[in-house]
Design a protein around this motif. Structure first.
Motif, PDB file in Angstrom:
ATOM      1  N   ASN A 140     -29.286   7.076  -5.406  1.00  0.00           N
ATOM      2  CA  ASN A 140     -29.915   7.180  -4.090  1.00  0.00           C
ATOM      3  C   ASN A 140     -29.731   5.931  -3.230  1.00  0.00           C
ATOM      4  N   LEU A 141     -28.781   5.078  -3.582  1.00  0.00           N
ATOM      5  CA  LEU A 141     -28.572   3.847  -2.823  1.00  0.00           C
ATOM      6  C   LEU A 141     -27.893   4.128  -1.485  1.00  0.00           C
ATOM      7  N   ALA A 142     -28.255   3.326  -0.488  1.00  0.00           N
ATOM      8  CA  ALA A 142     -27.662   3.469   0.840  1.00  0.00           C
ATOM      9  C   ALA A 142     -26.343   2.698   0.904  1.00  0.00           C
ATOM     10  N   PRO A 143     -25.259   3.338   1.369  1.00  0.00           N
ATOM     11  CA  PRO A 143     -23.984   2.618   1.512  1.00  0.00           C
ATOM     12  C   PRO A 143     -24.040   1.638   2.665  1.00  0.00           C
ATOM     13  N   LEU A 144     -23.245   0.585   2.572  1.00  0.00           N
ATOM     14  CA  LEU A 144     -23.154  -0.434   3.617  1.00  0.00           C
ATOM     15  C   LEU A 144     -21.727  -0.479   4.164  1.00  0.00           C
ATOM     16  N   PRO A 145     -21.563  -0.774   5.463  1.00  0.00           N
ATOM     17  CA  PRO A 145     -20.218  -0.788   6.069  1.00  0.00           C
ATOM     18  C   PRO A 145     -19.489  -2.093   5.783  1.00  0.00           C
ATOM     19  N   LEU A 146     -19.302  -2.404   4.508  1.00  0.00           N
ATOM     20  CA  LEU A 146     -18.681  -3.663   4.114  1.00  0.00           C
ATOM     21  C   LEU A 146     -17.290  -3.449   3.539  1.00  0.00           C
ATOM     22  N   ASP A 147     -16.659  -2.358   3.933  1.00  0.00           N
ATOM     23  CA  ASP A 147     -15.306  -2.068   3.489  1.00  0.00           C
ATOM     24  C   ASP A 147     -14.321  -2.315   4.620  1.00  0.00           C
ATOM     25  N   LEU A 148     -13.123  -2.675   4.248  1.00  0.00           N
ATOM     26  CA  LEU A 148     -12.054  -2.878   5.215  1.00  0.00           C
ATOM     27  C   LEU A 148     -10.829  -2.121   4.721  1.00  0.00           C
ATOM     28  N   PRO A 149     -10.486  -0.996   5.348  1.00  0.00           N
ATOM     29  CA  PRO A 149      -9.320  -0.244   4.895  1.00  0.00           C
ATOM     30  C   PRO A 149      -8.040  -1.033   5.119  1.00  0.00           C
ATOM     31  N   LEU A 150      -7.097  -0.872   4.189  1.00  0.00           N
ATOM     32  CA  LEU A 150      -5.796  -1.539   4.290  1.00  0.00           C
ATOM     33  C   LEU A 150      -4.692  -0.491   4.309  1.00  0.00           C
ATOM     34  N   PRO A 151      -3.685  -0.693   5.144  1.00  0.00           N
ATOM     35  CA  PRO A 151      -2.630   0.324   5.281  1.00  0.00           C
ATOM     36  C   PRO A 151      -1.685   0.325   4.090  1.00  0.00           C
ATOM     37  N   ALA A 152      -1.050   1.461   3.878  1.00  0.00           N
ATOM     38  CA  ALA A 152      -0.068   1.578   2.799  1.00  0.00           C
ATOM     39  C   ALA A 152       1.280   0.995   3.194  1.00  0.00           C
ATOM     40  N   ASP A 153       1.599   1.030   4.491  1.00  0.00           N
ATOM     41  CA  ASP A 153       2.875   0.482   4.962  1.00  0.00           C
ATOM     42  C   ASP A 153       3.004  -0.978   4.514  1.00  0.00           C
ATOM     43  N   PRO A 154       4.025  -1.325   3.722  1.00  0.00           N
ATOM     44  CA  PRO A 154       4.076  -2.672   3.130  1.00  0.00           C
ATOM     45  C   PRO A 154       4.184  -3.794   4.154  1.00  0.00           C
ATOM     46  N   ARG A 155       4.918  -3.586   5.239  1.00  0.00           N
ATOM     47  CA  ARG A 155       5.065  -4.663   6.221  1.00  0.00           C
ATOM     48  C   ARG A 155       3.749  -4.902   6.962  1.00  0.00           C
ATOM     49  N   LEU A 156       3.072  -3.827   7.364  1.00  0.00           N
ATOM     50  CA  LEU A 156       1.804  -3.984   8.055  1.00  0.00           C
ATOM     51  C   LEU A 156       0.744  -4.526   7.103  1.00  0.00           C
ATOM     52  N   ARG A 157       0.765  -4.073   5.866  1.00  0.00           N
ATOM     53  CA  ARG A 157      -0.225  -4.580   4.898  1.00  0.00           C
ATOM     54  C   ARG A 157      -0.049  -6.076   4.682  1.00  0.00           C
ATOM     55  N   ALA A 158       1.198  -6.546   4.619  1.00  0.00           N
ATOM     56  CA  ALA A 158       1.439  -7.975   4.437  1.00  0.00           C
ATOM     57  C   ALA A 158       0.843  -8.775   5.590  1.00  0.00           C
ATOM     58  N   LEU A 159       0.974  -8.269   6.819  1.00  0.00           N
ATOM     59  CA  LEU A 159       0.381  -8.945   7.975  1.00  0.00           C
ATOM     60  C   LEU A 159      -1.149  -8.929   7.881  1.00  0.00           C
ATOM     61  N   CYS A 160      -1.698  -7.800   7.445  1.00  0.00           N
ATOM     62  CA  CYS A 160      -3.158  -7.702   7.298  1.00  0.00           C
ATOM     63  C   CYS A 160      -3.664  -8.707   6.271  1.00  0.00           C
ATOM     64  N   GLU A 161      -2.995  -8.804   5.151  1.00  0.00           N
ATOM     65  CA  GLU A 161      -3.447  -9.707   4.101  1.00  0.00           C
ATOM     66  C   GLU A 161      -3.307 -11.162   4.530  1.00  0.00           C
ATOM     67  N   ALA A 162      -2.272 -11.481   5.287  1.00  0.00           N
ATOM     68  CA  ALA A 162      -2.138 -12.836   5.819  1.00  0.00           C
ATOM     69  C   ALA A 162      -3.266 -13.137   6.801  1.00  0.00           C
ATOM     70  N   PHE A 163      -3.621 -12.154   7.627  1.00  0.00           N
ATOM     71  CA  PHE A 163      -4.722 -12.333   8.572  1.00  0.00           C
ATOM     72  C   PHE A 163      -6.035 -12.587   7.837  1.00  0.00           C
ATOM     73  N   LEU A 164      -6.265 -11.882   6.752  1.00  0.00           N
ATOM     74  CA  LEU A 164      -7.515 -12.032   6.014  1.00  0.00           C
ATOM     75  C   LEU A 164      -7.673 -13.433   5.430  1.00  0.00           C
ATOM     76  N   ARG A 165      -6.558 -14.115   5.198  1.00  0.00           N
ATOM     77  CA  ARG A 165      -6.647 -15.486   4.687  1.00  0.00           C
ATOM     78  C   ARG A 165      -7.024 -16.477   5.783  1.00  0.00           C
ATOM     79  N   ASP A 166      -6.747 -16.132   7.035  1.00  0.00           N
ATOM     80  CA  ASP A 166      -7.055 -17.039   8.159  1.00  0.00           C
ATOM     81  C   ASP A 166      -7.313 -16.201   9.415  1.00  0.00           C
ATOM     82  N   PRO A 167      -8.450 -15.501   9.473  1.00  0.00           N
ATOM     83  CA  PRO A 167      -8.703 -14.577  10.577  1.00  0.00           C
ATOM     84  C   PRO A 167      -9.106 -15.281  11.865  1.00  0.00           C
TER      85      PRO A 167
END
Length: 264
Positions: A140-167
């Motif tokens: 019965n726990l309430a979900p929290l919006p603490l998720d960040l979806p990541l794309p499957a496209d490898p080039r876009l995902r690489a950019l996303c992961e680099a951004f997450l290191r220094d947003p």
């Protein structure tokens, strides 16, 4: 049980195994999976859980539900965990994708108590009742919006992961589009398709989630806002409240109370 690998007790014929584990600063658990479903609770610090399709930030006093056999990695920032490893058959209602949840005061006390129970607790009596109540509370726990979806496209995902290191909240979409050799309109479509969010929504959510680790470490709100590129603390606070429904101060060094009472 404390500071033992789950593999050593996984074969025990009990629906729930509770293990408390303390990790050194900056610890990274590489990609792995468990036969059992996992309730991973942050007694102190902040965790970042990553899978093939997303990332979940888990602040102090919250937990992440990890389905059985889900490959995942966990980055730790000053973390002491309390984990429940649950037989899949005991939780047919468990989510099929990771989910961060709020943890009530009652469930927190039950989880702390479970860690001190004997691994092969009696199937009837007080400990078995604690386990049944834990499972009822988790369902019965309430979900929290603490998720960040990541794309499957490898080039876009690489950019996303680099951004997450220094947003940065003002990182321009033009830079991303140029890196991918596409137009900004195409970049927008890629984000929508890959994450379900617009570029601006994804960028803003990533910045707010990144801030949780800094806030938990005691960084002032003004410094966190400046580091992420917000014009002023008020702008950061507005974005934070829009996503999480609470001000940044609600997440600032929130592990102090638990460290004082359960810093074992």
């Amino acid at each position: 049980m404390r500071n033992i690998p789950v593999a050593e007790v996984d074969g025990l014929d009990r629906a729930v195994l509770a293990i408390g584990t303390d990790y050194p600063p900056g610890h990274l658990l590489p990609c792995h999976e468990h036969r059992r479903a996992q309730f991973l609770y942050a007694a102190t610090g902040v965790m970042r859980v990553g899978t093939a399709d997303g990332a979940w930030t888990v602040p102090t006093h919250r937990a992440v539900l990890i389905p059985a056999m889900t490959p995942h990695r966990v980055a730790m920032e000053g973390v002491s965990t309390r984990s429940l490893y649950i037989e899949p058959g005991a939780v047919p209602w468990f989510p099929t994708r990771c989910r961060v949840v709020d943890v009530s005061a009652l469930l927190r006390e039950l989880v702390l108590a479970a860690v001190d129970m004997a691994p092969r607790y009696p199937e009837h009596g007080r400990d078995a009742t604690v386990v049944r109540l834990i499972l009822h509370e988790i369902a019965n726990l309430a979900p929290l919006p603490l998720d960040l979806p990541l794309p499957a496209d490898p080039r876009l995902r690489a950019l996303c992961e680099a951004f997450l290191r220094d947003p940065g909240i003002h990182d321009p979409p033009a830079r991303w589009a140029a890196a991918l050799a596409v137009s900004e309109r195409t970049l927008g479509r890629l984000f929508r398709t890959g994450t379900g969010l617009s570029f601006a929504q994804w960028r803003g959510r990533a910045c707010v989630l990144h801030s949780l680790g800094q806030l938990a470490a005691g960084a002032p709100v003004a410094r966190v806002a400046a580091t992420l590129g917000y014009e002023n603390p008020a702008a950061f606070t507005t974005a934070f409240k829009r996503l999480l429904g609470q001000p940044p101060t609600a997440y600032a060094d929130s592990g102090a109370a638990v460290r004082g009472r359960d810093g074992r």
